[in-house]
Design an enzyme around this catalytic site. Structure first.
Site, PDB file in Angstrom:
ATOM      1  N   LYS A 103       0.373  -1.635   0.443  1.00 33.30           N
ATOM      2  CA  LYS A 103       0.057  -0.243   0.272  1.00 33.30           C
ATOM      3  C   LYS A 103       1.369   1.347  -0.482  1.00 33.30           C
ATOM      4  O   LYS A 103       0.268   2.334   0.389  1.00 33.30           O
ATOM      5  CB  LYS A 103      -0.969  -0.321   0.919  1.00 33.30           C
TER       6      LYS A 103
HETATM    7  C1  LIG Z   1      -4.656  -4.575   1.509  1.00 33.70           C
HETATM    8  C2  LIG Z   1      -3.725  -5.498   1.164  1.00 33.70           C
HETATM    9  C3  LIG Z   1      -4.080  -7.118   0.854  1.00 33.70           C
HETATM   10  C4  LIG Z   1      -6.076  -6.648  -0.389  1.00 33.70           C
HETATM   11  O1  LIG Z   1      -5.573  -5.537  -1.543  1.00 33.70           O
HETATM   12  P1  LIG Z   1      -6.636  -5.259  -1.919  1.00 33.70           P
HETATM   13  O2  LIG Z   1      -6.062  -4.052  -2.714  1.00 33.70           O
HETATM   14  O3  LIG Z   1      -7.605  -4.366  -1.022  1.00 33.70           O
HETATM   15  O4  LIG Z   1      -7.065  -6.216  -2.787  1.00 33.70           O
HETATM   16  C5  LIG Z   1      -2.924  -8.016   0.997  1.00 33.70           C
HETATM   17  N1  LIG Z   1      -2.203  -8.197   1.111  1.00 33.70           N
HETATM   18  C6  LIG Z   1      -2.040  -7.618   2.200  1.00 33.70           C
HETATM   19  C7  LIG Z   1      -0.389  -7.017   3.117  1.00 33.70           C
HETATM   20  C8  LIG Z   1      -2.421  -5.524   1.944  1.00 33.70           C
HETATM   21  O5  LIG Z   1      -2.025  -5.141   3.043  1.00 33.70           O
END
Ligand SMILES: *Cc1c(COP(=O)(O)O)cnc(C)c1O
Length: 432
Positions: A107
């Site tokens: 993210k």
């Molecule tokens: C947020 C997150 C996801 C999921 O991603 P999305 O875009 O919400 O599908 C998967 N793995 C980790 C470690 C995350 O922080």
């Protein structure tokens, strides 16, 4: 190019308006009104382009004239100052490591890109923008880090007390400056409810410009398409058709991958891999979309019972399940299967997967049972150290703590303990 609300195509916004508002006034998600494929040359010669050049060419049409090219290039350089390696794992299986950023979660890219855009749009504005965000763990750290010190922007992060890991808590409570952490005596769902209430509360919105930093915001969602292009650049030379398996929760990341495909990137298929929160795998099977309360798992960043971005995926396919199935498969896995995969890979190669990456690996293997001659890439969305308890318990080892995590562990936690929505409201009004 404009964005429109998925609830009403007549409700349009520029990139700038969509970023500042987060969500359309009718609560619809914003969606680009056109996706123009990049020239064939772009994909043919992608190896010769730097990641910054790739990102600029890919995102430019969405940002449009709202950010001058020179500024957009600077934003991209600020966002992408780390690596995105594709690491071979088995024959025809590799992982795309997305955890080399400042908070070691994928993210980081979306959060930094959005923070930089909002910082640019806030220049010369009299009123600060307040970013209000609920986190179950990883979003909070990435948002806190991405927005730290951005002028004209204040950030308020809500997290459930005692339900995030120590590392995650430190990442979102120790930075200070324009970042405030609200420690909620409740669950993640309570945090999310409070955030939603604040957005609908006129007493607050009359005083404050509120926006969200979840993947519903186009500035957090769209830059995730870079990952798929960076992976393609590295994997293209082996000549096989590429399949991406994406560990999915709110389905923002995988949906961005599908936008990369619309830009012309050759991809054979996508796999959406989930834990037992299986609303989408069920939908792909029987065509019935049935949201349910989320269940707790060891891959908790994917514990989502009503994935907010899935509507964008359906829109990309005009709601046609048959054509969607041609391009997307979705499988769900239990915690036990996830742990087994972590153990198997570790025994095989010494590689330590985090539980989210392991779910991605399992989904890819399931698909490759029928299509073994594809080149599969599963996304590793977090560094194993972010899910230390699970990794220690499953593999019986402690991964080394990387320097960017060590740095925050020694800092002092600062949070505001709150119980009810009224507590949050009082805080927001007092800091108007
Ligand atoms: C947020 C997150 C996801 C999921 O991603 P999305 O875009 O919400 O599908 C998967 N793995 C980790 C470690 C995350 O922080």
């Amino acid at each position: 190019m404009k964005f429109y609300s998925l609830n009403n195509p007549d409700l349009q916004a520029s990139f700038k308006e969509a970023v500042i508002a987060g969500i359309a006034p009718d609560k619809g998600l914003y969606f680009p009104d056109s996706i123009t494929p990049l020239p064939a040359d772009f994909f043919k010669n992608i190896e010769q382009l730097s990641n910054h050049e790739i990102a600029f060419k890919a995102i430019h049409q969405f940002v449009n004239e709202d950010i001058p090219n020179a500024v957009l290039k600077e934003i991209i350089a600020n966002t992408l100052d780390f690596d995105f390696p594709v690491v071979p794992m088995e024959e025809n299986v590799a992982t795309l490591e997305l955890f080399h950023g400042p908070t070691m979660a994928f993210k980081d890219v979306g959060a930094r890109f959005m923070a930089n855009c909002l910082g640019y749009f806030s220049q010369g504005e009299k009123q600060d923008v307040t970013v209000l965000v609920a986190t179950s763990g990883d979003t909070g750290g990435a948002v806190a880090n991405g927005f730290l010190g951005v002028e004209g922007v204040k950030v308020v992060i809500l997290y459930p007390s005692g339900k995030v890991s120590d590392i995650q808590e430190k990442q979102l409570t120790t930075l200070g400056q324009n970042i405030e952490a609200m420690e909620v005596d409740g669950t993640f769902d309570d945090c999310q409810r409070m955030v939603k209430s604040a957005f609908l509360d006129k007493e607050i919105t009359d005083h404050k410009k509120l926006t969200s930093a979840n993947s519903i915001n186009v500035a957090r969602w769209l830059p995730q398409l870079f990952y798929f292009l960076f992976a393609y650049k590295q994997a293209k030379s082996n000549g096989k058709e590429i399949v991406f398996s994406v560990p999915s929760g709110n389905f923002g990341n995988i949906c961005a991958g599908m936008v990369a495909q619309k830009l012309g990137m050759p991809v054979k298929h996508f796999v959406a891999s989930t834990n037992v929160n299986d609303v989408v795998p069920k939908f792909m099977e029987n065509g019935i979309y049935e949201p349910v309360p989320s269940k707790a798992t060891i891959s908790n960043a994917m514990d989502v019972g009503d994935p907010s971005n899935f509507i964008r995926i359906q829109h990309l396919y005009q709601g046609n399940l048959e054509t969607l199935r041609e391009n997307l498969s979705s499988y769900s896995f239990s915690d036990e299967e996830t742990r087994e995969a972590m153990k198997k890979i570790h025994a095989q190669s010494g590689y330590v997967m985090d539980p989210h990456g392991a779910v991605g690996y399992l989904g890819l293997k399931e698909y490759q049972k029928d299509y073994p001659d594809t080149y599969g890439i599963f996304l590793e969305t977090a560094h194993p150290v972010k899910f230390l308890d699970v990794v220690e318990h499953t593999l019986g080892l402690s991964p080394e703590i990387p320097p960017q995590i060590q740095k925050v562990m020694g800092r002092e936690k600062k949070s505001h303990l709150i119980k009810t929505y009224e507590d949050l409201k009082a805080f927001l009004l007092a800091t108007a």
